[in-house]
Write an enzyme that holds these catalytic residues in place. Structure first.
Site, PDB file in Angstrom:
ATOM      1  CB  THR A 125      -0.939   0.037   1.214  1.00  0.00           C
ATOM      2  OG1 THR A 125      -1.646   1.277   1.203  1.00  0.00           O
ATOM      3  CG2 THR A 125      -0.189  -0.115   2.530  1.00  0.00           C
ATOM      4  CD  GLU A 161      -3.212  -1.049   5.126  1.00  0.00           C
ATOM      5  OE1 GLU A 161      -2.285  -0.242   5.308  1.00  0.00           O
ATOM      6  OE2 GLU A 161      -4.166  -0.839   4.332  1.00  0.00           O
ATOM      7  CD1 TRP A 201      -4.438   4.548  -0.459  1.00  0.00           C
ATOM      8  CD2 TRP A 201      -5.074   6.550   0.294  1.00  0.00           C
ATOM      9  NE1 TRP A 201      -5.507   4.361   0.376  1.00  0.00           N
ATOM     10  CE2 TRP A 201      -5.919   5.561   0.855  1.00  0.00           C
ATOM     11  CE3 TRP A 201      -5.279   7.885   0.628  1.00  0.00           C
ATOM     12  CZ2 TRP A 201      -6.946   5.880   1.726  1.00  0.00           C
ATOM     13  CZ3 TRP A 201      -6.310   8.195   1.497  1.00  0.00           C
ATOM     14  CH2 TRP A 201      -7.132   7.201   2.039  1.00  0.00           C
ATOM     15  CE  LYS A 239      -8.666   5.218  -1.730  1.00  0.00           C
ATOM     16  NZ  LYS A 239      -9.453   4.375  -0.816  1.00  0.00           N
TER      17      LYS A 239
END
Length: 542
Positions: free
Chosen positions: A185, A330, A445, A440
């Site tokens: 991420t 996650e 992101w 975002k």
């Protein structure tokens, strides 16, 4: 006393075996990088996954070795997933939209031994190859190609490797907690972090997304996953498709509205999944072509909030239901899906629509709570209005990041998402803001801190804050609010040009606003909330 029932480990290999055995003739339609269409089925996907598993073993790969993929949604990529994870290795999907320095970090951090790639990404591979010494094999996902061979010495070709191998392969009986796939991420400050999924977490997540109150998938569906397989494993849909045995239409690199309309109409797609910017292009193309998208029954929207006008257009013009979903790397990623309950049938259309705009409610397997501070444990009221830090726990939620020997959880075992939200009594999630000022854009992101550090690296900038400004297409885009040094002559374009070659092009801010002062808190922190209130709509008129 223990129950007297069979125990079989929950393994990804069981999904492809089930699909081949009971849905073997169900179509898998794949658009290749050259624009051609390949039609295969679950039987041949399973056979090729076994061939490729044999090929990986022939290359000396062993259990827990990381095999990276940089590829579009296509049948070869799908086959490789089952080969890698099913044989006990770890499938590491990589987002090619990341800046080269981030790619290098991710590949080296994961200690990838093999990289699979589509020809589209050949320049990317040749550009980082000298900086990823642990990678032993590069495999191009296609037939032999002289241009690829000339540019990348010792490259191997997927089709050639498969031709050399047998379909005879016995999937190993793994512990279900064995690692299966790895996704990084970029939704944090600093270097990206890896989320290492297990076979068990993946199978349980797959059950959850198939449920009627989630994505409502079945063997009747014809699925178009527009969300890339490198974006949190295409939200788990390649696994779900195998579980229910539905048809998949894999769009390859052609994600423009006209191409998607053509695929939907030609192959009678019933469910499509993607971020809002994708659906904006689809709606525009559908209007231009005059199609009614008659087959399309559901669109799943995630990555960022779905604009109300888009949801209305799908329903009113195309009689297509829009299902809001929320999740993150996650969380594998499903955290919530927006399906109404029986009692909501009594609501007016306006009341239903308002509830539809929320991110939905959690399926069995995960739980949500709102707390009054990050990493805190004091729960706030589930009244649909009180906001706080959104935390989650469950069977497919991260425990600790890959390579980190420390818990990623609160003291009582919850994962803090970094989102600010409210929950109502039925568990419907209403996101209101994001902690730590992440931006975002188009479902991806962007770190405001990273952009600020670059800006303040310019000798004529004394302070800079980067905020998320509302954008009509990308949901949010970064805007720099900066203070010049004394006697500076720097212009907006000068500062934007300063970002070139320091960060990915799509992450470069849209505009710069020069100010005399930036508001600070009592502890010296920039008050970005005040800046967002003042400049948050600066891009809406452009």
């Amino acid at each position: 006393m223990q129950g007297r029932m069979m125990f079989q480990p929950l393994l990804i290999s069981s999904l492809i075996e089930h699909a081949a055995r009971y849905h073997g003739d169900t179509a898998i339609i794949s658009k290749n990088t050259d624009g051609t269409i390949t039609k295969t089925d679950w039987t041949h996907v399973a056979e090729n996954s076994k061939r490729f598993a044999n090929a990986l073993h022939a290359l000396g790969l062993k259990q827990n070795d990381r095999v990276a993929t940089i590829a579009w949604n296509n049948h070869r990529h799908l086959e490789s997933w089952y080969a890698i994870s099913g044989s006990g290795m770890i499938c590491h999907t990589i987002n090619p939209r990341l800046f080269p320095e981030q790619l290098i970090f991710i590949i080296n951090d994961a200690k990838d031994r093999v990289i699979l790639f589509d020809k589209t990404f050949l320049p990317l591979i040749t550009g980082v190859k000298a900086h990823i010494p642990l990678v032993e094999h590069f495999i191009c996902l296609g037939a032999f190609d002289q241009d690829v061979a000339d540019a990348l010495p010792d490259v191997k070709f997927y089709d050639t490797l498969l031709a050399e191998q047998s379909t005879e392969f016995e999937w190993p009986l793994l512990d279900e907690t064995t690692a299966s796939s790895l996704c990084y991420t970029s939704g944090t400050t600093g270097n990206p972090k890896g989320a290492l999924y297990s076979h068990r977490s993946t199978i349980l997540h797959t059950y959850a997304i198939c449920l009627p109150d989630s994505l409502n998938l079945s063997a009747h569906d014809i699925m178009l996953p527009v969300v890339p397989m490198f974006h949190v494993n295409a939200w788990g849909t390649p696994y779900a498709a195998a579980m229910v045995g539905c048809t998949m239409v894999l769009p390859g690199p052609s994600l423009d509205g006209a191409s998607l309309v053509q695929l939907i109409d030609e192959f009678k797609v019933t469910i499509a999944l993607g971020v809002p910017t994708i659906w904006q292009g689809l709606l525009t193309a559908a209007k231009q072509s005059g199609t009614q998208l008659n087959s399309l029954k559901r669109t799943i929207v995630g990555g960022s909030a779905c604009p109300p006008a888009m949801m209305k257009a799908f329903k009113d013009i195309y009689d297509c239901e829009t299902i809001h979903a929320w999740g993150m790397t996650e969380t594998s990623p499903l955290g919530t899906g927006n399906q109404l309950k029986a009692k909501h049938d009594q609501l007016s259309d306006a009341e239903k629509f308002k509830l539809r705009l929320s991110q939905g409610r959690p399926p069995f397997g995960v739980d949500l709570r709102i707390t009054n501070q990050e990493k805190g444990t004091h729960q706030l009221a589930r009244d649909g209005h009180t906001t706080g830090n959104l935390q989650i726990k469950g069977h497919w939620i991260i425990n600790e990041y890959f390579g980190k020997n420390e818990s990623a959880l609160t003291t009582d075992g919850w994962f803090d998402t970094g989102d600010i939200a409210a929950l109502n009594e039925d568990g419907f999630l209403f996101l209101s803001d994001r902690a730590k000022d992440l931006i975002k854009s188009g479902g991806e992101w962007i770190s405001s801190v990273e952009l600020e550090n670059i800006a303040m690296g310019h000798p004529e900038i004394s302070m800079a804050a980067v905020i998320a400004a509302n954008h009509p297409k990308w949901d949010e885009r970064p805007v720099v609010v900066a203070i010049k040094t004394t006697e500076s002559q720097i212009t907006e374009q000068d500062l934007l040009d300063y970002y070139i070659d320091k960060i990915a092009k799509w992450q470069i801010p849209d505009t710069v606003i020069f100010v005399e002062a930036i508001p600070l808190s009592g502890t010296g922190k920039m008050l970005k909330k005040d800046l967002r209130e003042k400049f948050g709509d600066v891009l809406l008129g452009s």
